[in-house]
Write an enzyme that holds these catalytic residues in place. Structure first.
Site, short mmCIF file in Angstrom:
data_model
loop_
_atom_site.label_atom_id
_atom_site.label_comp_id
_atom_site.label_asym_id
_atom_site.label_seq_id
_atom_site.Cartn_x
_atom_site.Cartn_y
_atom_site.Cartn_z
N CYS A 195 0.81 -1.23 0.00
CA CYS A 195 0.00 0.00 0.00
C CYS A 195 0.84 1.28 0.00
O CYS A 195 0.67 2.16 -0.85
CB CYS A 195 -0.99 -0.01 1.17
SG CYS A 195 -0.26 0.18 2.81
N HIS B 3 -2.74 1.42 6.75
CA HIS B 3 -3.09 1.31 5.33
C HIS B 3 -3.26 2.70 4.74
O HIS B 3 -3.74 3.63 5.40
CB HIS B 3 -4.38 0.51 5.15
CG HIS B 3 -4.65 0.18 3.71
ND1 HIS B 3 -3.87 -0.67 2.98
CD2 HIS B 3 -5.62 0.63 2.85
CE1 HIS B 3 -4.34 -0.76 1.74
NE2 HIS B 3 -5.38 0.02 1.63
N HIS C 247 -5.81 2.02 -4.52
CA HIS C 247 -4.83 1.49 -3.56
C HIS C 247 -4.39 0.08 -3.93
O HIS C 247 -4.94 -0.56 -4.82
CB HIS C 247 -5.42 1.50 -2.15
CG HIS C 247 -6.55 0.52 -1.94
ND1 HIS C 247 -6.81 -0.07 -0.72
CD2 HIS C 247 -7.48 0.00 -2.78
CE1 HIS C 247 -7.84 -0.89 -0.83
NE2 HIS C 247 -8.27 -0.86 -2.07
#
Length: 344
Positions: free
Chosen positions: A259, A308, A320
């Site tokens: 990420c 994240h 993402h």
């Protein structure tokens, strides 16, 4: 004469205990025989457990990225210090050689001063700390000794700094291995669960994910994506160019990403350097707490520990790298726990 004594009978208490134990054993055997085998978890249950394991793996991955980044930084710092020490040692050797040359000249013109002779095989600090020695040296010799003393102290400090960083590097490498093992364990557990699914169930899961990604893409393409600054727009465009690339823990492009690897790579393509981990990226710019104030290209931070991150894509969507087994894609912000946005 042979004895005709009757054999001893077991006590009533013992008979009762044995009878009860036998009955219990029979009952247990009957229950075991009649018990239904444990039910296989459903596809949705497996997905929920796998998703939880993937999230835990991603938490560990971000810690892994941080340890990796720290290791690389320490290695560069240690290399720089070691280079400085090597150059400093050369300079020190030249200073000592120069003092030796002066001593040789002094010897040829009338004998070497005992303090100089002794110094050449000892530490100058012992002499500079004594006023009596200073009185015996020429101003040129005092200057040379002072430079040598300063260079020795400088090298001692740099060597101590290098030693401390080497210890820190060792601890960081230990942490790195720990986090790698943790990620691997989580991913192995997830794969073990996925292996319990039938081929049809796996195909159904893949189809559900593909449909969800398609719906998110449609929302982004059909709606207004809002305004974005030049750098943020460039970063977002870079991320769009790698849609479909696989998630790989610890990867930061150009063909696979985790990420924070995706977001840091995307901004690098726009000429902007941001930290490597999601936790550090959370502090890399101005925080935006209202989703309605987000602009395309803003970082979007998720979960309380900031493990994240993605790029805002407009219309409540984020672009993402989700987790192992997935690819770079659009997804609704509401599918995750939104904390805030960050405008670089």
């Amino acid at each position: 004469m042979a004895s005709h004594r009757r054999p001893k009978q077991p006590s009533r208490t013992r008979v009762t205990v044995l009878t009860t134990a036998a009955a219990a054993a029979v009952a247990f055997s009957a229950q075991a025989a009649n018990a239904a085998p444990s039910e296989k978890p459903s596809k949705d249950e497996v997905k929920a457990k796998v998703d939880a394991l993937y999230e835990q793996a991603e938490q560990a991955t971000e810690k892994l990225d941080g340890a990796q980044e720290k290791q690389e930084k320490l290695q560069k710092e240690i290399s720089t210090i070691q280079d400085n020490v090597a150059r400093g040692q050369e300079e020190l050797n030249k200073l000592r050689d120069g003092l030796g040359t002066m001593a040789s000249a002094q010897y040829r013109t009338g004998g070497i001063d005992p303090s100089i002779q002794l110094f050449l095989s000892s530490n100058p600090d012992d002499y500079l700390d004594k006023a009596s020695t200073m009185d015996q040296l020429s101003s040129q010799q005092v200057e040379a000794l002072t430079k040598i003393q300063g260079k020795q102290r400088e090298l001692a400090q740099e060597r101590a700094e290098a030693s401390g960083k080497l210890k820190d590097l060792s601890a960081t490498r230990t942490e790195l291995k720990k986090k790698k093992d943790e990620v691997k364990a989580k991913l192995a557990a997830a794969q073990k669960l996925l292996n319990t699914l039938t081929a049809a169930e796996k195909a159904a899961l893949d189809q559900e994910q593909a449909q969800a990604a398609s719906r998110s893409t449609s929302r982004v393409n059909l709606g207004s994506t809002g305004s974005a600054s030049g750098r943020a727009a460039s970063a977002f465009a870079a991320a769009q160019s790698v849609i479909g690339s696989p998630y790989v823990y610890g990867a930061s492009g150009p063909s696979s990403f985790d990420c924070s690897g995706l977001t840091s790579w995307a901004y690098a393509q726009a000429g902007v350097s941001i930290p490597r981990t999601s936790e550090a990226q959370a502090n890399a710019g101005t925080r935006i707490y209202s989703q309605s104030d987000l602009k395309v290209g803003d970082l979007v931070i998720f979960y309380g520990d900031f493990h994240h991150v993605g790029l805002y894509a407009g219309n409540g969507q984020v672009l993402h790298a989700p987790h192992t087994g997935a690819v770079v894609r659009y997804e609704a912000i509401g599918n995750m726990t939104f904390e805030f946005g960050v405008r670089i």
